[in-house]
Write a protein that holds these residues in place. Sequence first.
Motif, short mmCIF file in Angstrom:
data_model
loop_
_atom_site.label_atom_id
_atom_site.label_comp_id
_atom_site.label_asym_id
_atom_site.label_seq_id
_atom_site.Cartn_x
_atom_site.Cartn_y
_atom_site.Cartn_z
N THR A 126 51.98 34.88 39.24
CA THR A 126 50.54 34.60 39.31
C THR A 126 50.00 34.85 40.71
OG1 THR A 126 50.65 32.95 37.54
CG2 THR A 126 48.77 32.84 39.05
N ALA A 127 50.64 34.26 41.72
CA ALA A 127 50.17 34.44 43.09
C ALA A 127 50.23 35.90 43.51
CB ALA A 127 51.00 33.58 44.04
N SER A 128 51.31 36.58 43.16
CA SER A 128 51.47 37.98 43.55
C SER A 128 50.36 38.84 42.96
CB SER A 128 52.85 38.49 43.10
OG SER A 128 53.00 39.84 43.44
N ASN A 129 50.06 38.64 41.67
CA ASN A 129 49.01 39.43 41.03
C ASN A 129 47.64 39.15 41.64
OD1 ASN A 129 50.74 40.73 39.27
ND2 ASN A 129 50.48 39.23 37.63
N VAL A 130 47.36 37.88 41.93
CA VAL A 130 46.07 37.53 42.52
C VAL A 130 45.94 38.15 43.91
CG1 VAL A 130 44.68 35.63 43.42
CG2 VAL A 130 45.79 35.41 41.19
N ILE A 131 46.98 38.04 44.71
CA ILE A 131 46.92 38.57 46.07
C ILE A 131 46.80 40.08 46.07
CG2 ILE A 131 48.21 38.80 48.23
CD1 ILE A 131 49.44 36.04 47.56
N ARG A 132 47.49 40.73 45.16
CA ARG A 132 47.47 42.20 45.12
C ARG A 132 46.14 42.75 44.63
NH1 ARG A 132 52.59 44.95 44.79
NH2 ARG A 132 54.34 43.50 45.05
N HIS A 133 45.54 42.09 43.65
CA HIS A 133 44.43 42.71 42.94
C HIS A 133 43.09 42.00 43.08
CE1 HIS A 133 47.43 45.27 41.14
NE2 HIS A 133 48.07 44.23 40.65
N CYS A 134 43.05 40.85 43.72
CA CYS A 134 41.79 40.12 43.81
C CYS A 134 40.77 40.89 44.64
CB CYS A 134 42.02 38.74 44.42
SG CYS A 134 40.55 37.69 44.40
N VAL A 135 39.53 40.92 44.16
CA VAL A 135 38.48 41.65 44.88
C VAL A 135 37.91 40.82 46.02
CG1 VAL A 135 37.88 43.01 42.86
CG2 VAL A 135 36.74 40.81 43.24
N ARG A 136 38.32 39.56 46.13
CA ARG A 136 37.83 38.67 47.18
C ARG A 136 38.92 38.41 48.22
NH1 ARG A 136 32.76 39.51 45.46
NH2 ARG A 136 32.45 38.78 43.33
N PRO A 137 38.55 37.92 49.39
CA PRO A 137 39.56 37.46 50.34
C PRO A 137 40.40 36.35 49.71
CG PRO A 137 37.44 37.67 51.42
CD PRO A 137 37.18 37.85 49.95
N VAL A 138 41.66 36.27 50.11
CA VAL A 138 42.58 35.27 49.56
C VAL A 138 43.24 34.51 50.70
CG1 VAL A 138 44.61 34.86 48.11
CG2 VAL A 138 43.01 36.70 47.53
N LEU A 139 43.19 33.19 50.61
CA LEU A 139 43.89 32.33 51.56
C LEU A 139 45.17 31.86 50.91
CD1 LEU A 139 43.79 30.66 54.28
CD2 LEU A 139 42.81 28.81 52.89
N THR A 140 46.31 32.18 51.52
CA THR A 140 47.60 31.84 50.92
C THR A 140 48.34 30.82 51.77
OG1 THR A 140 48.92 33.53 52.07
CG2 THR A 140 47.75 34.21 50.07
#
Length: 298
Positions: A126-140
């Motif tokens: 889940t995290a990998s897909n969100v980080i790879r493909h999210c159109v927004r900035p991501v805070l991990t």
Amino acid sequence: MDFRTILYVTDFSTNSLKALGPAMALAEAYGGTLRICHVDEEEALYAFRGSQDLVDFMDRIERVRVQRLEELADEVSGAGIETEIVRLKGYASQQILEYTERDPVDLVATSTLGGEGLRSLLMGTTASNVIRHCVRPVLTVGGRCTPPTPFCIERIIAPVDFSPAAQGGVDVAVDLAERFGATLCLVHVVKTPSFIPALGEDVLTGSLRHTDHRVRLMQAEVARLSERLGEDRVHHEVAVAVDEAEEISRMAVRQKGDLIVMTRRGQGILEGVLFGRIVEEVVKTAPVPVLLLPVAEV
């Protein structure tokens, strides 16, 4: 760039709760809204498996889920931050990505994995897909990161490779430093040639002595940003290392950083299309939260 609407994703695990403090700190600084998001995957997984035992199990899950969401919302609103609860149904990464595409979200905050133990050192699907493909900035927040409570941003680490993509990330880091009154630490890694040995053999590395050009570029960047933040609030470090991602994490420790800000692709130490190996390794191993910026957003 303003982070006024933050989508904080949680599955209520210990690891996912680590991302709450950093998300709250940004929401408070920007006077924004924190949306607490949980994805109900059970319907998608068990839709065709009907039984009374399963129905009872789903009812118990729902009661616990509602209670925990309300507890988190009370914690956030108790800190004076506007909050909303977002309920999604389906496969987690798909639902999160679709939500960020159709709703005005400025930032997604998530841990790299919800699981515990050894699994916390790996990156979940889940995290990998969100980080790879999210159109927004991501805070991990990675498995090796345990943000303090309350979470404060006093020192920001910004990896640079002097490419336009990385420069955009530095500009966002400067904006954050101004908002939080934080110190900005620019870091650059020069990769040294290395030979990967057979089992039992020593690693062979070459030395790169001609780093003067990189140092001059860094000094020019420091001078430029010092005019904006002040000389005492802009630090820098240039290092030579075999593993760039590992060195960035070490720099964050040496510089006593609270947050790493970097773009998802670039040249040199940020090499890769959309999501390079180095960025992925930094996300997994960083001792502090990492703010990833799509190139289109910087």
